[in-house]
Write a protein that holds these residues in place. Structure first.
Motif, PDB file in Angstrom:
ATOM      1  N   LEU A   1       1.537   2.309  -3.690  1.00  0.00           N
ATOM      2  CA  LEU A   1       0.849   2.923  -2.620  1.00  0.00           C
ATOM      3  C   LEU A   1       1.557   4.336  -2.159  1.00  0.00           C
ATOM      4  N   LYS A   2       2.901   4.437  -2.171  1.00  0.00           N
ATOM      5  CA  LYS A   2       3.605   5.629  -2.051  1.00  0.00           C
ATOM      6  C   LYS A   2       3.056   6.697  -2.672  1.00  0.00           C
ATOM      7  N   ALA A   3       2.759   6.258  -4.107  1.00  0.00           N
ATOM      8  CA  ALA A   3       2.264   7.218  -5.009  1.00  0.00           C
ATOM      9  C   ALA A   3       1.067   7.725  -4.866  1.00  0.00           C
ATOM     10  N   ASN A   4       0.018   6.737  -4.554  1.00  0.00           N
ATOM     11  CA  ASN A   4      -1.228   6.853  -4.464  1.00  0.00           C
ATOM     12  C   ASN A   4      -1.956   7.010  -3.100  1.00  0.00           C
ATOM     13  N   ALA A   5      -1.189   6.743  -2.034  1.00  0.00           N
ATOM     14  CA  ALA A   5      -1.898   6.837  -0.793  1.00  0.00           C
ATOM     15  C   ALA A   5      -2.865   7.789  -0.483  1.00  0.00           C
ATOM     16  N   LYS A   6      -2.784   8.971  -0.565  1.00  0.00           N
ATOM     17  CA  LYS A   6      -3.654   9.918  -0.471  1.00  0.00           C
ATOM     18  C   LYS A   6      -5.118   9.797  -0.998  1.00  0.00           C
ATOM     19  N   ASN A   7      -4.890   9.118  -2.245  1.00  0.00           N
ATOM     20  CA  ASN A   7      -6.185   8.742  -3.062  1.00  0.00           C
ATOM     21  C   ASN A   7      -7.092   7.842  -2.273  1.00  0.00           C
ATOM     22  N   ILE A   8      -6.205   7.055  -1.633  1.00  0.00           N
ATOM     23  CA  ILE A   8      -7.077   5.819  -0.892  1.00  0.00           C
ATOM     24  C   ILE A   8      -7.639   6.153   0.694  1.00  0.00           C
ATOM     25  N   SER A   9      -6.558   6.707   1.587  1.00  0.00           N
ATOM     26  CA  SER A   9      -7.005   7.223   2.708  1.00  0.00           C
ATOM     27  C   SER A   9      -5.921   8.427   3.348  1.00  0.00           C
ATOM     28  N   GLN A  10      -6.379   9.230   3.900  1.00  0.00           N
ATOM     29  CA  GLN A  10      -5.351  10.376   4.512  1.00  0.00           C
ATOM     30  C   GLN A  10      -4.863   9.495   5.935  1.00  0.00           C
ATOM     31  N   SER A  11      -5.383   8.506   6.362  1.00  0.00           N
ATOM     32  CA  SER A  11      -4.709   7.865   7.573  1.00  0.00           C
ATOM     33  C   SER A  11      -3.425   7.347   7.290  1.00  0.00           C
ATOM     34  N   ILE A  12      -3.445   6.685   6.126  1.00  0.00           N
ATOM     35  CA  ILE A  12      -2.173   5.905   5.825  1.00  0.00           C
ATOM     36  C   ILE A  12      -0.949   6.469   5.939  1.00  0.00           C
ATOM     37  N   SER A  13      -0.087   6.257   6.863  1.00  0.00           N
ATOM     38  CA  SER A  13       1.271   6.749   7.081  1.00  0.00           C
ATOM     39  C   SER A  13       2.388   5.873   6.600  1.00  0.00           C
ATOM     40  N   LEU A  14       3.284   6.522   5.668  1.00  0.00           N
ATOM     41  CA  LEU A  14       4.266   5.630   5.212  1.00  0.00           C
ATOM     42  C   LEU A  14       5.763   6.079   5.620  1.00  0.00           C
ATOM     43  N   THR A  15       5.629   7.077   6.591  1.00  0.00           N
ATOM     44  CA  THR A  15       7.002   7.608   7.114  1.00  0.00           C
ATOM     45  C   THR A  15       7.149   7.557   8.510  1.00  0.00           C
ATOM     46  N   THR A  16       5.998   7.073   9.315  1.00  0.00           N
ATOM     47  CA  THR A  16       6.251   6.890  10.754  1.00  0.00           C
ATOM     48  C   THR A  16       6.062   5.441  10.946  1.00  0.00           C
ATOM     49  N   LYS A  17       5.603   4.747   9.917  1.00  0.00           N
ATOM     50  CA  LYS A  17       5.548   3.146  10.195  1.00  0.00           C
ATOM     51  C   LYS A  17       6.337   2.320   9.228  1.00  0.00           C
ATOM     52  N   ASP A  18       6.720   1.306   9.990  1.00  0.00           N
ATOM     53  CA  ASP A  18       7.497   0.223   9.050  1.00  0.00           C
ATOM     54  C   ASP A  18       6.515  -0.942   8.665  1.00  0.00           C
ATOM     55  N   TYR A  19       6.723  -1.498   7.695  1.00  0.00           N
ATOM     56  CA  TYR A  19       5.719  -2.691   7.036  1.00  0.00           C
ATOM     57  C   TYR A  19       6.427  -3.929   6.821  1.00  0.00           C
ATOM     58  N   LEU A  20       6.335  -5.047   7.267  1.00  0.00           N
ATOM     59  CA  LEU A  20       6.791  -6.405   6.932  1.00  0.00           C
ATOM     60  C   LEU A  20       5.542  -7.293   6.345  1.00  0.00           C
ATOM     61  N   LEU A  21       5.941  -7.744   5.157  1.00  0.00           N
ATOM     62  CA  LEU A  21       4.943  -8.524   4.393  1.00  0.00           C
ATOM     63  C   LEU A  21       5.642  -9.980   4.281  1.00  0.00           C
ATOM     64  N   HIS A  22       4.493 -10.894   4.500  1.00  0.00           N
ATOM     65  CA  HIS A  22       5.088 -12.138   4.538  1.00  0.00           C
ATOM     66  C   HIS A  22       4.178 -13.082   3.480  1.00  0.00           C
ATOM     67  N   ILE A  23       4.588 -13.998   2.819  1.00  0.00           N
ATOM     68  CA  ILE A  23       3.703 -14.769   1.857  1.00  0.00           C
ATOM     69  C   ILE A  23       3.930 -16.056   2.078  1.00  0.00           C
ATOM     70  N   GLN A  24       2.819 -16.870   2.178  1.00  0.00           N
ATOM     71  CA  GLN A  24       2.917 -18.295   2.322  1.00  0.00           C
ATOM     72  C   GLN A  24       2.348 -19.004   1.284  1.00  0.00           C
ATOM     73  N   ASP A  25       3.135 -19.954   0.436  1.00  0.00           N
ATOM     74  CA  ASP A  25       2.441 -20.612  -0.678  1.00  0.00           C
ATOM     75  C   ASP A  25       1.949 -22.077  -0.001  1.00  0.00           C
ATOM     76  N   LEU A  26       0.420 -21.816   0.099  1.00  0.00           N
ATOM     77  CA  LEU A  26       0.067 -22.966   0.829  1.00  0.00           C
ATOM     78  C   LEU A  26      -0.504 -24.235   0.031  1.00  0.00           C
ATOM     79  N   ASN A  27      -0.203 -24.207  -1.226  1.00  0.00           N
ATOM     80  CA  ASN A  27      -0.072 -25.580  -1.985  1.00  0.00           C
ATOM     81  C   ASN A  27       1.350 -25.956  -2.238  1.00  0.00           C
TER      82      ASN A  27
END
Length: 679
Positions: A551-577
């Motif tokens: 995403l850092k390398a291709n964010a501008k190809n997806i949308s100009q609205s995505i900010s990777l410098t002023t936002k922090d991202y937390l990803l959580h994964i659940q193994d439902l089975n």
């Protein structure tokens, strides 16, 4: 209703001498470790009355017989001494017989009395073959004579033997009597005859108790019931019928169960109406081919040993315990898990089960669950059941309904057998309506579908056709029959989810297919990326990190609205089975990050399949057909699929493909747009 004076009057006028008050059984049973059918044989002789004085006198008589003649193991020597002193004595004991081929004589072993090698007259062995296999309870008149001249001889002699069984019944009399009872009254009478109090159960639990009797009333019926402890799973097969045998501990041999080639004797399946296996987890054949012979028998009612092929009618009942909640087992494994590995992973063996009773729906037994009301003498009930094995109602629904196309030949046979068994129990007179048959048919479809649902988990696409249905011959309306525990477990909800929430289905490192939920959070920050829920799985961490790097390398190809410098991202994964973490998480994680960054939720009820390599190449879905089946089971309605998987659609049944809205993507960016519904 069923406990009214009118109902009791009806019972006594129609079944005089064949009913007993079940609280009498309980009273004496608590002090005598004797099977119910033995006790009620005596109660039927002495206490089949409504006069309290006669009942009290009868009870005293029965107690006297049990105290004087029933052999308790700890009092065996006292009985033997009394026999020696008196010269003759009558005992009640469980005896078994074997042939001593060195002397060519039959020898008897007394279970509680503890004596062996007592000579047995050939005529009794011919008349009561089950003496040779497991043995039966009998009233035995014995004599004692010690021969001074021959000190090696056995001093015990059997002069008369009476098996504890009622004489042959008139089934036509029973069928005529059935006309006098409503369906509800009859079901309650049958349940009370097994010792249960139906007023304590709802209709569903009553039917589950009834279904336990099907292996006793239907030839070659294979039933499985797994559930919590204390719900009476083995009670029916041990206590209620002298025509069934409970194999405890599970250890057995082909010779014992099927055929002993040395003695040319047929095993348990030839001598009992039902062979029940207690604690299925412990089933263990000493012979390598044991499970294979069992499979052949369960499918055809015959088995080959040596040069001979033998037929038998015995049904199999497999009962055991489930130690976890059903919800947990359904997420992490399958409902046949308690079986030993040789059976639990053998789909061909499990496919021969006609019925899987949900034992977890039956409440743990409390004292009030046992009846104090009148029911058939247990031995009369077992004789009714044995006589009904000679008839079949497997075609009962043909006049009204046709089965759906998802049922194969084995499914149809299973449904027919369950229908036949329940009709014999509820309508032994053969008089039933379309509505009666429909209720029974729905139950039969459900208990077979439960088997098929688990086979699908074990065997994959070979068993994908689980949507059992039936069609009304008049209205042509098709009705589908669900399995309660499956239908409530949809993991992918309907409706629009939150931005950053996404479901994906892929293989874990053990090869099982798992369902994973990704949840993203975005906060004001400086471009940090954190992940939780992955544990120590390095490949899963690498896959998720690759998504953020892409995403850092291709964010501008997806949308100009995505900010990777002023936002922090937390990803959580659940193994439902609970099957273990997957490493196929790069593309799903990318879409989840974009979803939360753009504030756009995914399309409703959508699953993301496929993955992305570090270089940005699309990776197709492994085992597409099985993966799509899991999508259906999980509640997905739309499936996002890489174009590289299009060529594999030919391996997927057309019916399965038609259940989805398939959305193909040609690149990672295309996948983001289509998942979020962006034009």
């Amino acid at each position: 209703m069923s406990d009214s004076a009118d109902y009791t009057d009806k019972l006594f006028s129609i079944f005089s001498g064949k009913i007993v008050r079940k609280d009498l059984t309980k009273k004496i049973k608590e002090g005598a470790n004797v099977p119910v059918y033995v006790l009620e044989y005596l109660l039927g002789m002495y206490c089949s009355s409504r006069n309290e004085d006669e009942i009290d006198a009868g009870i005293q008589n029965v107690k006297k017989i049990l105290s004087e003649n029933f052999v308790r193991p700890d009092e065996a020597q006292k009985i033997i001494s009394r026999l020696r002193e008196l010269g003759s004595f009558t005992v009640i004991d469980h005896i078994s017989v074997k042939l001593n081929y060195k002397t060519d004589t039959y020898e008897t072993e007394f279970s509680n009395l503890g004596i062996k090698n007592v000579p047995m007259v050939d005529n009794y062995v011919k008349a009561f073959e089950r003496l040779l296999c497991g043995g039966i309870w009998c009233i035995i008149q014995m004599e004692y004579y010690y021969d001074e001249a021959d000190k090696t001889s056995i001093p015990f002699k059997i002069t008369k033997l009476t098996p504890i069984q009622m004489p042959h019944i008139d089934i036509d009399e029973l069928k005529a009597a059935r006309d006098n009872f409503t369906d509800e009254e009859w079901i309650e009478l049958i349940l009370r005859s097994t010792g249960m109090e139906p007023s304590q159960f709802d209709d569903r639990v009553k039917w589950l108790h009834l279904a336990r009797l099907i292996p006793l009333v239907e030839n070659n019926y294979n039933l499985c019931e797994l559930g919590p402890r204390g719900t009476g799973k083995s009670h029916i097969y041990k206590e209620i019928s002298p025509n069934s045998i409970l194999v405890s501990g599970g250890q057995t041999t082909v010779a014992n169960l099927f055929y002993n080639m040395a003695s040319r004797a047929v095993g348990l399946v030839g001598l009992w109406d039902c062979v029940a296996f207690d604690e299925v987890a412990g089933i263990n054949f000493k012979d390598k081919d044991g499970v294979q012979i069992m499979k052949d028998y369960m499918a055809s009612g015959s088995f080959a040993r040596g040069k001979e092929e033998k037929n038998a009618n015995a049904s199999f009942a497999f009962v055991g315990n489930i130690n976890q909640s059903v919800d947990v087992i359904l997420k992490t494994s399958h409902l046949f898990e308690p079986f030993p590995e040789a059976m639990a992973n053998d789909s061909a063996f499990l496919d021969r089960m006609h019925c899987y009773l949900p034992g977890w729906e039956i409440p743990k037994y409390h004292p009030e669950f046992f009846t104090n009301d009148y029911g058939f003498i247990t031995d009369y009930l077992s004789e009714i059941i044995r006589e009904l094995r000679k008839t079949s109602y497997s075609d009962a629904y043909d006049k009204y309904f046709k089965l759906g196309r998802d049922l194969n030949q084995r499914d149809v046979i299973a449904v027919k057998k369950t229908v036949s068994g329940l009709i014999k129990l509820i309508y032994p007179n053969g008089k039933f309506t379309k509505e009666n048959v429909e209720k029974i048919l729905r139950f039969a479809l459900e208990v077979r579908r439960r088997v098929k649902e688990q086979l699908k988990k074990i065997g994959g696409m070979e068993f994908y056709d689980v949507n059992f249905s039936y069609t009304d011959n008049e209205s042509f309306a098709e009705e589908y029959v669900p399995v309660p525990e499956q239908s409530s477990g949809k993991l992918i909800p309907d409706g629009i989810g939150k931005p950053g929430h996404l479901y994906t289905i892929s293989h874990c490192k053990t090869g099982m297919i798992g369902i994973y939920k990704i949840e993203m959070q975005m906060t004001t920050g400086s471009g940090k990326f954190e992940r939780t829920g992955i544990g120590s799985d390095s490949k899963a961490k690498e896959a998720v990190d690759s998504a953020f790097s892409y995403l850092k390398a291709n964010a501008k190809n997806i949308s100009q609205s995505i900010s990777l410098t002023t936002k922090d991202y937390l990803l959580h994964i659940q193994d439902l089975n609970g099957v273990g973490m997957s490493s196929h998480l790069t593309l799903p994680s990318l879409i989840a990050i974009c979803s939360v960054a753009l504030g756009k939720p995914l399309l409703t009820s959508t699953v993301v399949l496929g993955d992305l390599s570090i270089g940005g190449t699309l990776i197709k879905v492994e085992e597409l057909a099985n993966t799509l089946q899991v999508c259906i089971d999980s509640g997905a309605k739309k499936v996002l699929l890489p174009i590289t998987s299009a060529q594999d659609l030919g391996t997927v049944p057309a019916e399965l493909v038609g259940r989805f809205n398939l959305i193909f993507y040609q690149s990672a960016e295309d996948a983001v747009y289509k998942a979020l519904g962006v034009e």
